[in-house]
Design a protein around this motif. Structure first.
Motif, PDB file in Angstrom:
ATOM      1  N   ASN A 264      -6.729  57.865  28.312  1.00 47.89           N
ATOM      2  CA  ASN A 264      -8.035  58.116  28.871  1.00 47.89           C
ATOM      3  C   ASN A 264      -8.300  57.197  30.042  1.00 47.89           C
ATOM      4  OD1 ASN A 264      -9.264  60.430  27.447  1.00 47.89           O
ATOM      5  ND2 ASN A 264      -9.471  59.032  25.734  1.00 47.89           N
ATOM      6  N   GLY A 265      -8.798  56.086  29.572  1.00 49.33           N
ATOM      7  CA  GLY A 265      -9.281  55.168  30.690  1.00 49.33           C
ATOM      8  C   GLY A 265      -8.195  54.362  31.494  1.00 49.33           C
ATOM      9  N   ILE A 266      -8.404  54.003  32.819  1.00 47.03           N
ATOM     10  CA  ILE A 266      -7.220  53.234  33.367  1.00 47.03           C
ATOM     11  C   ILE A 266      -8.061  52.266  34.140  1.00 47.03           C
ATOM     12  CG2 ILE A 266      -7.153  54.914  35.201  1.00 47.03           C
ATOM     13  CD1 ILE A 266      -4.283  54.386  35.713  1.00 47.03           C
ATOM     14  N   ASP A 267      -7.688  50.929  34.436  1.00 44.11           N
ATOM     15  CA  ASP A 267      -7.867  50.003  35.560  1.00 44.11           C
ATOM     16  C   ASP A 267      -6.643  49.334  36.176  1.00 44.11           C
ATOM     17  OD1 ASP A 267      -9.699  48.817  36.998  1.00 44.11           O
ATOM     18  OD2 ASP A 267     -10.860  47.914  35.529  1.00 44.11           O
ATOM     19  N   SER A 272      -2.104  40.598  39.215  1.00 47.17           N
ATOM     20  CA  SER A 272      -0.676  40.666  38.724  1.00 47.17           C
ATOM     21  C   SER A 272       0.084  41.775  38.763  1.00 47.17           C
ATOM     22  CB  SER A 272      -0.984  40.330  36.885  1.00 47.17           C
ATOM     23  OG  SER A 272      -1.690  41.465  36.569  1.00 47.17           O
ATOM     24  N   GLY A 273      -0.724  42.742  39.701  1.00 50.95           N
ATOM     25  CA  GLY A 273       0.118  43.722  39.780  1.00 50.95           C
ATOM     26  C   GLY A 273       0.529  45.025  38.727  1.00 50.95           C
ATOM     27  N   GLU A 274      -0.730  44.926  37.940  1.00 53.26           N
ATOM     28  CA  GLU A 274      -0.280  45.728  36.498  1.00 53.26           C
ATOM     29  C   GLU A 274      -1.444  46.851  36.510  1.00 53.26           C
ATOM     30  OE1 GLU A 274       1.224  42.305  33.661  1.00 53.26           O
ATOM     31  OE2 GLU A 274      -0.945  42.446  33.840  1.00 53.26           O
ATOM     32  N   ILE A 275      -1.066  47.971  35.720  1.00 54.12           N
ATOM     33  CA  ILE A 275      -1.762  48.837  35.536  1.00 54.12           C
ATOM     34  C   ILE A 275      -2.233  49.024  33.928  1.00 54.12           C
ATOM     35  CG2 ILE A 275      -1.899  51.570  35.179  1.00 54.12           C
ATOM     36  CD1 ILE A 275       0.183  51.319  37.546  1.00 54.12           C
ATOM     37  N   MET A 276      -3.333  48.983  33.685  1.00 58.38           N
ATOM     38  CA  MET A 276      -3.507  49.089  32.234  1.00 58.38           C
ATOM     39  C   MET A 276      -4.321  50.475  31.801  1.00 58.38           C
ATOM     40  SD  MET A 276      -4.933  45.024  31.567  1.00 58.38           S
ATOM     41  CE  MET A 276      -3.943  43.808  32.200  1.00 58.38           C
ATOM     42  N   VAL A 277      -3.828  50.860  30.644  1.00 53.60           N
ATOM     43  CA  VAL A 277      -4.388  52.294  30.306  1.00 53.60           C
ATOM     44  C   VAL A 277      -4.830  52.111  28.771  1.00 53.60           C
ATOM     45  CG1 VAL A 277      -3.489  54.666  29.710  1.00 53.60           C
ATOM     46  CG2 VAL A 277      -2.765  53.615  31.647  1.00 53.60           C
ATOM     47  N   ALA A 278      -5.944  52.733  28.434  1.00 59.00           N
ATOM     48  CA  ALA A 278      -6.431  52.869  27.119  1.00 59.00           C
ATOM     49  C   ALA A 278      -5.899  54.245  26.387  1.00 59.00           C
ATOM     50  CB  ALA A 278      -7.855  52.994  27.080  1.00 59.00           C
ATOM     51  N   ASN A 279      -5.134  54.402  25.278  1.00 58.21           N
ATOM     52  CA  ASN A 279      -4.703  55.237  24.868  1.00 58.21           C
ATOM     53  C   ASN A 279      -5.348  55.927  23.504  1.00 58.21           C
ATOM     54  OD1 ASN A 279      -1.902  55.865  26.419  1.00 58.21           O
ATOM     55  ND2 ASN A 279      -2.070  53.947  25.779  1.00 58.21           N
ATOM     56  N   PHE A 314     -11.952  53.962  27.528  1.00 65.51           N
ATOM     57  CA  PHE A 314     -12.056  53.359  28.678  1.00 65.51           C
ATOM     58  C   PHE A 314     -11.984  52.008  28.573  1.00 65.51           C
ATOM     59  CE2 PHE A 314     -13.892  57.638  29.295  1.00 65.51           C
ATOM     60  CZ  PHE A 314     -13.525  57.972  30.704  1.00 65.51           C
ATOM     61  N   ILE A 315     -11.461  51.553  30.192  1.00 70.77           N
ATOM     62  CA  ILE A 315     -11.038  50.134  29.926  1.00 70.77           C
ATOM     63  C   ILE A 315     -11.545  49.517  31.268  1.00 70.77           C
ATOM     64  CG2 ILE A 315      -8.767  51.194  30.753  1.00 70.77           C
ATOM     65  CD1 ILE A 315      -7.599  48.281  29.371  1.00 70.77           C
ATOM     66  N   VAL A 316     -11.977  48.304  31.070  1.00 75.61           N
ATOM     67  CA  VAL A 316     -12.172  47.533  32.430  1.00 75.61           C
ATOM     68  C   VAL A 316     -11.676  46.427  32.459  1.00 75.61           C
ATOM     69  CG1 VAL A 316     -14.064  46.203  33.948  1.00 75.61           C
ATOM     70  CG2 VAL A 316     -14.658  48.192  32.814  1.00 75.61           C
ATOM     71  N   VAL A 317     -10.868  45.921  33.700  1.00 78.67           N
ATOM     72  CA  VAL A 317     -10.070  44.613  33.685  1.00 78.67           C
ATOM     73  C   VAL A 317     -10.677  43.965  34.608  1.00 78.67           C
ATOM     74  CG1 VAL A 317      -7.662  43.963  34.326  1.00 78.67           C
ATOM     75  CG2 VAL A 317      -8.096  46.048  33.252  1.00 78.67           C
ATOM     76  N   LEU A 318     -10.637  42.420  34.216  1.00 76.56           N
ATOM     77  CA  LEU A 318     -11.225  41.392  35.083  1.00 76.56           C
ATOM     78  C   LEU A 318     -10.366  40.432  35.048  1.00 76.56           C
ATOM     79  CD1 LEU A 318     -14.936  41.143  33.565  1.00 76.56           C
ATOM     80  CD2 LEU A 318     -13.889  42.475  35.687  1.00 76.56           C
ATOM     81  N   PRO A 319      -9.445  39.955  36.137  1.00 78.81           N
ATOM     82  CA  PRO A 319     -10.143  40.621  37.745  1.00 78.81           C
ATOM     83  C   PRO A 319      -9.628  42.048  37.844  1.00 78.81           C
ATOM     84  CG  PRO A 319      -8.145  39.066  37.948  1.00 78.81           C
ATOM     85  CD  PRO A 319      -8.510  39.028  36.388  1.00 78.81           C
ATOM     86  N   GLY A 320     -10.654  43.006  38.185  1.00 80.07           N
ATOM     87  CA  GLY A 320     -10.335  44.262  38.560  1.00 80.07           C
ATOM     88  C   GLY A 320      -9.971  44.160  39.932  1.00 80.07           C
ATOM     89  N   PRO A 321      -9.853  45.251  40.647  1.00 80.15           N
ATOM     90  CA  PRO A 321      -9.489  45.526  41.954  1.00 80.15           C
ATOM     91  C   PRO A 321     -10.512  44.768  43.236  1.00 80.15           C
ATOM     92  CG  PRO A 321      -9.572  47.688  40.937  1.00 80.15           C
ATOM     93  CD  PRO A 321     -10.121  46.868  40.020  1.00 80.15           C
ATOM     94  N   LEU A 322     -10.120  43.519  43.247  1.00 83.41           N
ATOM     95  CA  LEU A 322     -10.768  42.547  44.292  1.00 83.41           C
ATOM     96  C   LEU A 322     -11.962  42.119  43.839  1.00 83.41           C
ATOM     97  CD1 LEU A 322      -9.405  44.145  47.701  1.00 83.41           C
ATOM     98  CD2 LEU A 322      -8.429  42.035  46.361  1.00 83.41           C
TER      99      LEU A 322
END
Length: 330
Positions: A264-267, A272-279, A314-322
């Motif tokens: 579902n969610g992605i951030d 770190s150049g990473e993609i994180m996905v909630a399954n 859904f997922i939120v990553v901190l630090p997110g995109p900038l």
């Protein structure tokens, strides 16, 4: 970081970026346990959350979309159980704490809401309504039974699931689970046609996209889809932000070893150049390198009973995109 490819930023924006980098956390909404769980940015395996927001006072009910506003230090959650609502908390809220504010009631036009994004630049909140086939926009500080400031409605949505507000280009991009990515003017109101759409057999959506994130350095959308390719395996797909029509993705992360299951969610974490996905199936968060495409294995996986993941949405990553709120500069 390729700063030369970004628009000019104010000192305030740069300071907000530094604040975002200092947070180093992952936020996940859990539909079945009515909770939000928070993890360290490098969490791996069967690890306990740093914090859990849950309990009868929170107002959480089948939580779906989440957003974090570091400018105003708040956590926003969409609740798709009746009565539909948006609940707002202190960013560091933990335990059984009541919301600071709640948007709910007939005037709000919330209708099976799914995704949410916060626009700290213009002090607005955008919500995708799956059953309402709409995007409703509210004042950031709205509370109670209030009407939207604006509503995108009857604009060709197809099971809308998630959105991202792009204040740099004044656009709203919507991931439609009916095999469509559609982009609108940020201030669009009413039956406004999309600026551009991505759809067709070459896209590989096939039951997607569900989640969407904007990577502003490379100017691309990253989306999740449940059934990609000949083997109908879940995947993350990348498209140029300005692409339109029946285009192929410029990058694919997937394969039988990806560990994705009904993503579902992605951030994204550019630092770190990473993609994180909630399954949602398997109760996992899987983490991948942005630089390794094709058939992949996760760099890390958060899973197991200690994580308290329970149908993550859904997922939120901190630090997110900038920027502090996932994309928008303050």
């Amino acid at each position: 970081m390729e700063m030369s490819r970004l628009p000019a930023l104010t000192l305030t924006c740069l300071l907000a970026t530094q604040q975002a980098i200092a947070q180093d956390e992952i936020y996940v909404s859990n539909n079945n346990s009515n909770s939000v769980t928070v993890y360290a940015i490098n969490a791996n395996g069967n690890v306990a959350p740093l914090r859990v927001l849950a309990g009868n006072l929170t107002g959480l009910g089948s939580p779906s979309g989440i957003a974090v506003d570091l400018v105003n230090n708040e956590l926003l959650v969409v609740n798709k159980a009746l009565p539909y609502s948006v609940t707002v908390y202190p960013r560091l809220a933990s335990g059984n704490v009541p919301p600071l504010r709640t948007i709910f009631g007939a005037l709000t036009d919330l209708s099976d809401p799914r995704g949410i994004d916060v626009d700290a630049t213009n002090n607005e909140i955008g919500v995708v309504n799956r059953a309402g086939f709409s995007v409703t926009v509210y004042a950031r500080t709205a509370t109670g039974n209030v009407p939207p400031l604006r509503t995108l409605l009857n604009t060709g949505f197809s099971n809308p699931w998630d959105l991202v507000i792009d204040v740099i280009h004044n656009e709203i991009a919507v991931a439609n689970n009916g095999d469509l990515l559609s982009v609108y003017p940020r201030t669009g109101d009413g039956n406004v046609p999309p600026i551009r759409t991505i759809s067709g057999s070459n896209t590989g959506f096939n039951g997607g996209p569900r989640g969407i994130a904007l990577e502003p350095v490379r100017d691309v959308y990253m989306v999740t889809t449940p059934f990609f390719g000949a083997n109908f395996e879940p995947a993350v797909l990348r498209f140029d932000r300005t692409a339109g029509g029946n285009v192929s993705p410029t990058g694919v992360w997937g394969g039988s070893t990806s560990g994705m299951a009904s993503p579902n969610g992605i951030d994204l974490d550019i630092a770190s150049g990473e993609i994180m996905v909630a399954n949602s199936i398997g109760n996992t968060v899987t983490v991948y390198s942005q630089f390794l495409t094709g058939a992949i294995t996760p760099q890390r996986t958060i899973s197991g009973p200690n994580t308290q993941l329970n149908n993550p949405q859904f997922i939120v990553v901190l630090p997110g995109p900038l920027f502090a709120d996932g994309f928008d500069p303050p």
